[in-house]
Design a protein around this motif. Structure first.
Motif, PDB file in Angstrom:
ATOM      1  N   GLY A  89       0.814  -1.200   0.000  1.00 28.36           N
ATOM      2  CA  GLY A  89       0.000   0.000   0.000  1.00 28.36           C
ATOM      3  C   GLY A  89       0.853   1.257   0.000  1.00 28.36           C
ATOM      4  N   VAL A  90       0.192   2.408   0.032  1.00 33.76           N
ATOM      5  CA  VAL A  90       0.882   3.696   0.023  1.00 33.76           C
ATOM      6  C   VAL A  90       0.141   4.655   0.949  1.00 33.76           C
ATOM      7  CG1 VAL A  90      -0.433   4.521  -1.979  1.00 33.76           C
ATOM      8  CG2 VAL A  90       1.787   5.535  -1.457  1.00 33.76           C
ATOM      9  N   VAL A  91       0.900   5.476   1.666  1.00 35.21           N
ATOM     10  CA  VAL A  91       0.311   6.464   2.556  1.00 35.21           C
ATOM     11  C   VAL A  91      -0.485   7.470   1.722  1.00 35.21           C
ATOM     12  CG1 VAL A  91       0.832   8.319   4.203  1.00 35.21           C
ATOM     13  CG2 VAL A  91       2.146   6.180   4.255  1.00 35.21           C
ATOM     14  N   PRO A  92      -1.682   7.869   2.171  1.00 34.29           N
ATOM     15  CA  PRO A  92      -2.439   8.877   1.416  1.00 34.29           C
ATOM     16  C   PRO A  92      -1.604  10.116   1.133  1.00 34.29           C
ATOM     17  CG  PRO A  92      -3.811   7.937   3.134  1.00 34.29           C
ATOM     18  CD  PRO A  92      -2.428   7.387   3.341  1.00 34.29           C
ATOM     19  N   TRP A  93      -1.851  10.718  -0.035  1.00 32.74           N
ATOM     20  CA  TRP A  93      -0.989  11.788  -0.499  1.00 32.74           C
ATOM     21  C   TRP A  93      -1.700  13.131  -0.451  1.00 32.74           C
ATOM     22  CZ3 TRP A  93      -4.182  12.834  -4.481  1.00 32.74           C
ATOM     23  CH2 TRP A  93      -4.842  11.737  -5.079  1.00 32.74           C
ATOM     24  N   MET A  94      -0.860  14.178  -0.477  1.00 25.38           N
ATOM     25  CA  MET A  94      -1.337  15.553  -0.475  1.00 25.38           C
ATOM     26  C   MET A  94      -1.577  16.005  -1.918  1.00 25.38           C
ATOM     27  SD  MET A  94       1.232  17.016   2.448  1.00 25.38           S
ATOM     28  CE  MET A  94       0.339  18.579   2.586  1.00 25.38           C
ATOM     29  N   GLY A 150       4.046  18.506 -18.031  1.00 24.36           N
ATOM     30  CA  GLY A 150       3.756  17.083 -18.178  1.00 24.36           C
ATOM     31  C   GLY A 150       4.263  16.204 -17.059  1.00 24.36           C
ATOM     32  N   LEU A 151       5.039  16.743 -16.121  1.00 26.50           N
ATOM     33  CA  LEU A 151       5.529  16.001 -14.974  1.00 26.50           C
ATOM     34  C   LEU A 151       4.642  16.281 -13.770  1.00 26.50           C
ATOM     35  CD1 LEU A 151       9.397  16.538 -15.283  1.00 26.50           C
ATOM     36  CD2 LEU A 151       8.012  14.658 -16.184  1.00 26.50           C
ATOM     37  N   VAL A 152       4.310  15.245 -13.025  1.00 27.27           N
ATOM     38  CA  VAL A 152       3.441  15.361 -11.856  1.00 27.27           C
ATOM     39  C   VAL A 152       4.201  14.874 -10.628  1.00 27.27           C
ATOM     40  CG1 VAL A 152       1.255  14.672 -10.803  1.00 27.27           C
ATOM     41  CG2 VAL A 152       1.394  15.001 -13.286  1.00 27.27           C
ATOM     42  N   VAL A 153       4.242  15.715  -9.593  1.00 32.01           N
ATOM     43  CA  VAL A 153       4.878  15.353  -8.322  1.00 32.01           C
ATOM     44  C   VAL A 153       3.774  15.073  -7.303  1.00 32.01           C
ATOM     45  CG1 VAL A 153       6.263  16.214  -6.404  1.00 32.01           C
ATOM     46  CG2 VAL A 153       7.014  16.597  -8.747  1.00 32.01           C
ATOM     47  N   ILE A 154       3.816  13.883  -6.700  1.00 27.70           N
ATOM     48  CA  ILE A 154       2.785  13.449  -5.758  1.00 27.70           C
ATOM     49  C   ILE A 154       3.445  13.239  -4.394  1.00 27.70           C
ATOM     50  CG2 ILE A 154       0.962  11.780  -5.299  1.00 27.70           C
ATOM     51  CD1 ILE A 154       1.128  10.986  -8.274  1.00 27.70           C
ATOM     52  N   PRO A 155       3.252  14.160  -3.445  1.00 33.59           N
ATOM     53  CA  PRO A 155       3.833  13.984  -2.111  1.00 33.59           C
ATOM     54  C   PRO A 155       2.870  13.265  -1.174  1.00 33.59           C
ATOM     55  CG  PRO A 155       3.010  16.224  -2.355  1.00 33.59           C
ATOM     56  CD  PRO A 155       2.659  15.491  -3.630  1.00 33.59           C
ATOM     57  N   SER A 156       3.363  12.271  -0.468  1.00 31.02           N
ATOM     58  CA  SER A 156       2.535  11.601   0.527  1.00 31.02           C
ATOM     59  C   SER A 156       2.599  12.378   1.833  1.00 31.02           C
ATOM     60  CB  SER A 156       3.005  10.160   0.735  1.00 31.02           C
ATOM     61  OG  SER A 156       4.274  10.144   1.375  1.00 31.02           O
ATOM     62  N   SER A 161       7.295  11.137   4.415  1.00 36.17           N
ATOM     63  CA  SER A 161       8.419  11.724   3.684  1.00 36.17           C
ATOM     64  C   SER A 161       8.594  11.166   2.277  1.00 36.17           C
ATOM     65  CB  SER A 161       9.723  11.501   4.478  1.00 36.17           C
ATOM     66  OG  SER A 161       9.929  10.118   4.715  1.00 36.17           O
ATOM     67  N   GLN A 162       7.605  10.411   1.761  1.00 34.11           N
ATOM     68  CA  GLN A 162       7.707   9.831   0.431  1.00 34.11           C
ATOM     69  C   GLN A 162       7.181  10.810  -0.618  1.00 34.11           C
ATOM     70  OE1 GLN A 162       8.850   6.298  -0.619  1.00 34.11           O
ATOM     71  NE2 GLN A 162       9.213   7.947  -2.051  1.00 34.11           N
ATOM     72  N   ILE A 163       7.907  10.885  -1.760  1.00 28.86           N
ATOM     73  CA  ILE A 163       7.496  11.750  -2.869  1.00 28.86           C
ATOM     74  C   ILE A 163       7.658  10.963  -4.168  1.00 28.86           C
ATOM     75  CG2 ILE A 163       7.934  13.883  -4.140  1.00 28.86           C
ATOM     76  CD1 ILE A 163       9.059  15.066  -1.574  1.00 28.86           C
ATOM     77  N   PHE A 164       6.615  10.946  -5.000  1.00 27.16           N
ATOM     78  CA  PHE A 164       6.648  10.281  -6.293  1.00 27.16           C
ATOM     79  C   PHE A 164       6.665  11.323  -7.409  1.00 27.16           C
ATOM     80  CE2 PHE A 164       4.189   7.532  -3.410  1.00 27.16           C
ATOM     81  CZ  PHE A 164       5.018   6.422  -3.393  1.00 27.16           C
ATOM     82  N   VAL A 165       7.351  10.990  -8.508  1.00 27.21           N
ATOM     83  CA  VAL A 165       7.362  11.826  -9.703  1.00 27.21           C
ATOM     84  C   VAL A 165       6.913  10.959 -10.874  1.00 27.21           C
ATOM     85  CG1 VAL A 165       8.691  13.382 -11.169  1.00 27.21           C
ATOM     86  CG2 VAL A 165       9.296  13.134  -8.758  1.00 27.21           C
ATOM     87  N   CYS A 166       6.008  11.489 -11.687  1.00 30.83           N
ATOM     88  CA  CYS A 166       5.421  10.682 -12.753  1.00 30.83           C
ATOM     89  C   CYS A 166       5.215  11.518 -14.005  1.00 30.83           C
ATOM     90  CB  CYS A 166       4.076  10.117 -12.275  1.00 30.83           C
ATOM     91  SG  CYS A 166       3.139   9.212 -13.523  1.00 30.83           S
ATOM     92  N   ASN A 167       5.466  10.909 -15.159  1.00 29.22           N
ATOM     93  CA  ASN A 167       5.001  11.452 -16.432  1.00 29.22           C
ATOM     94  C   ASN A 167       3.892  10.514 -16.906  1.00 29.22           C
ATOM     95  OD1 ASN A 167       4.515  11.992 -19.176  1.00 29.22           O
ATOM     96  ND2 ASN A 167       6.558  12.865 -19.437  1.00 29.22           N
ATOM     97  N   PRO A 168       2.628  10.865 -16.698  1.00 23.99           N
ATOM     98  CA  PRO A 168       1.538   9.945 -17.032  1.00 23.99           C
ATOM     99  C   PRO A 168       1.502   9.565 -18.508  1.00 23.99           C
ATOM    100  CG  PRO A 168       0.756  11.766 -15.677  1.00 23.99           C
ATOM    101  CD  PRO A 168       2.137  12.124 -16.116  1.00 23.99           C
ATOM    102  N   ALA A 169       1.902  10.472 -19.403  1.00 28.22           N
ATOM    103  CA  ALA A 169       1.814  10.199 -20.836  1.00 28.22           C
ATOM    104  C   ALA A 169       2.816   9.133 -21.265  1.00 28.22           C
ATOM    105  CB  ALA A 169       2.022  11.487 -21.628  1.00 28.22           C
ATOM    106  N   THR A 170       4.043   9.190 -20.738  1.00 25.11           N
ATOM    107  CA  THR A 170       5.064   8.193 -21.091  1.00 25.11           C
ATOM    108  C   THR A 170       5.071   7.020 -20.126  1.00 25.11           C
ATOM    109  OG1 THR A 170       6.775   9.277 -19.759  1.00 25.11           O
ATOM    110  CG2 THR A 170       6.519  10.020 -22.042  1.00 25.11           C
ATOM    111  N   ARG A 171       4.288   7.127 -19.035  1.00 18.68           N
ATOM    112  CA  ARG A 171       4.191   6.106 -17.991  1.00 18.68           C
ATOM    113  C   ARG A 171       5.504   5.907 -17.236  1.00 18.68           C
ATOM    114  NH1 ARG A 171      -0.552   2.037 -19.098  1.00 18.68           N
ATOM    115  NH2 ARG A 171      -1.847   3.354 -20.404  1.00 18.68           N
ATOM    116  N   GLU A 172       6.307   6.927 -17.221  1.00 17.40           N
ATOM    117  CA  GLU A 172       7.523   6.895 -16.420  1.00 17.40           C
ATOM    118  C   GLU A 172       7.155   7.279 -14.988  1.00 17.40           C
ATOM    119  OE1 GLU A 172      12.095   8.661 -16.589  1.00 17.40           O
ATOM    120  OE2 GLU A 172      10.487   9.608 -17.734  1.00 17.40           O
ATOM    121  N   PHE A 173       7.606   6.483 -14.027  1.00 12.87           N
ATOM    122  CA  PHE A 173       7.212   6.672 -12.629  1.00 12.87           C
ATOM    123  C   PHE A 173       8.413   6.385 -11.751  1.00 12.87           C
ATOM    124  CE2 PHE A 173       3.515   7.048  -9.823  1.00 12.87           C
ATOM    125  CZ  PHE A 173       4.019   6.590  -8.617  1.00 12.87           C
TER     126      PHE A 173
END
Length: 420
Positions: free
Chosen positions: A125-130, A137-143, A146-158
């Motif tokens: 699982g993953v802690v709920p994010w802010m 085109g880059l999306v930063v998802i902070p939980s 202290s976890q932070i994800f970076v994603c390009n949804p179009a290229t599916r790079e995560f």
């Protein structure tokens, strides 16, 4: 795209020149000139471009060139306008329950269908994010931890960034994401409270660290913020400055500015209506400008806009639908329209010419989420769910490159649990 943003990008990438145009040799071959092919490719969606890289070495070199990636991102942003959005459904879970994963759905700003762009699941699982941040085109998802994800949804790079050096003592890290105009690199900024005084409602010690995408290093310390930063995702403007609402004392609030070039904090003038007792207010970046939103009455919402030197003026005021007092999150503004998310449930559009507010879609009751690969249409709603909505325009920009000045290549998809 606003004129200021276009001006910065033009200056920043002036060293990236387009490849020389070539024309087919001989006659009657039926082959299009290379410069015409280039213009056609520029206007294709990312999904098609990822396939067309395999057509030939010439197309691969064109699509992965820095100039092409930059021009495609600019055209994509201009074409998307304010109506292209990403919806991220989020469960309202008490600590320490965790979500199964993250899903990013593309919504065109009309109709009742949102298409799945990318999703990730974890066995633990993953802690709920802010609320996430988006740029180019880059999306930063902070939980919330202290976890932070970076994603390009179009290229599916995560990617999952390495965890920060220290957790926030209240469990709410404050994250910002933006482009440093001097270096052309994307930076993730993380602020955290080291210690907190529950009497004065302010932090006695606040820290900050910066992570540069593609910089080859990890988190590095920056100057400490001068005050307590509210638990909100920062607003970043094309000028390379990000802004957070701040708590100066138990009876005073303000705005703090962080420069992505000098990596220094400074106080920014706050609007005259900013109230320390108003916890429903927010900062937003609309059409390249810093804006402040608040309820002047339970049924009236105001948007204030700031100039570069900190002069604030009332921009728009409009009546909210009943029931009054809903949480309002501005999404985007462009060409006479301001899109808003109400209470994590409704997407509305305010017409600045007529002053009317219309419902675009009820995400809880009417929106269908489409999973094309599995051929499923389904709804995500109910009291346990809230929907976060952000403005979005797709791009080919790679997380690993971290800049539009380098040759950008999207390799094989990495495992979702791998670190950056």
């Amino acid at each position: 795209m606003c004129a200021a943003r276009h001006k910065i990008r033009t200056s920043l990438h002036q060293r990236c020149e387009p490849p020389p145009a070539k024309r087919c040799r001989g006659g009657g071959g039926g082959r299009l000139p290379d410069d015409m092919v280039f213009q056609v490719l520029l206007r294709l969606p990312v999904r098609s471009l990822l396939r067309f890289r395999s057509v030939c070495t010439s197309w691969y070199a064109t699509i992965t060139s820095p100039y092409f990636v930059r021009r495609h991102a600019e055209l994509s942003s201009a074409a998307a306008g304010a109506s292209s959005m990403l919806i991220l459904p989020r469960q309202r879970l008490p600590w320490p329950l965790r979500m199964r994963g993250v899903g990013l759905y593309l919504y065109p700003g009309r109709g009742a269908v949102a298409e799945l762009m990318h999703e990730r699941f974890w066995s633990t699982g993953v802690v709920p994010w802010m609320p996430p941040a988006h740029l180019d085109g880059l999306v930063v998802i902070p939980s919330y931890d202290s976890q932070i994800f970076v994603c390009n949804p179009a290229t599916r790079e995560f990617a999952a960034l390495p965890r920060g050096g220290a957790p926030d003592c209240l469990g709410y890290q404050k994250v910002g994401f933006g482009l440093d105009p001097s270096s052309g690199r994307y930076k993730v900024v993380r602020c955290y409270l080291r210690d907190y005084d529950y009497v004065t409602l302010t932090a006695t010690s606040v820290g900050c660290e910066v992570f540069t995408l593609g910089g080859g290093g990890g988190w590095r310390p920056a100057a400490d913020p001068p005050c307590t930063i509210k638990a909100q995702t920062a607003v970043c403007l094309p000028s390379g400055a990000m802004y957070w609402p701040a708590i100066l004392s138990a009876h005073e609030v303000g705005i703090v500015r962080f420069g992505l070039t000098d990596e220094e904090f400074a106080m920014f003038p706050s609007p005259p209506c900013m109230d320390p007792l108003d916890w429903g207010d927010c900062l937003a970046g609309l059409d390249g400008e810093l804006c402040y939103g608040r309820h002047s009455t339970p049924a009236t919402f105001e948007l204030w806009k700031a100039t570069g030197d900190g002069e604030w003026s009332l921009w728009h005021k409009f009546a909210m639908p009943q029931p009054p007092g809903r949480g309002v999150s501005p999404i985007a503004a462009h060409d006479g329209s301001i899109f808003l998310c109400l209470d994590g449930s409704l997407i509305c559009r305010h017409d600045t010419k007529t002053g009317t507010l219309e419902l675009v879609v009820d995400m809880q009751k009417d929106l269908c989420f489409h999973h094309a690969q599995e051929g499923l249409y389904f709804r995500i709603g109910g009291w346990a769910w809230s929907h976060t909505v952000i403005q979005y325009a797709e791009s080919l920009i790679s997380i690993k490159a971290g800049t539009m000045q380098e040759n950008i290549h999207q390799g094989r998809k990495k495992d979702s649990r791998s670190q950056y």
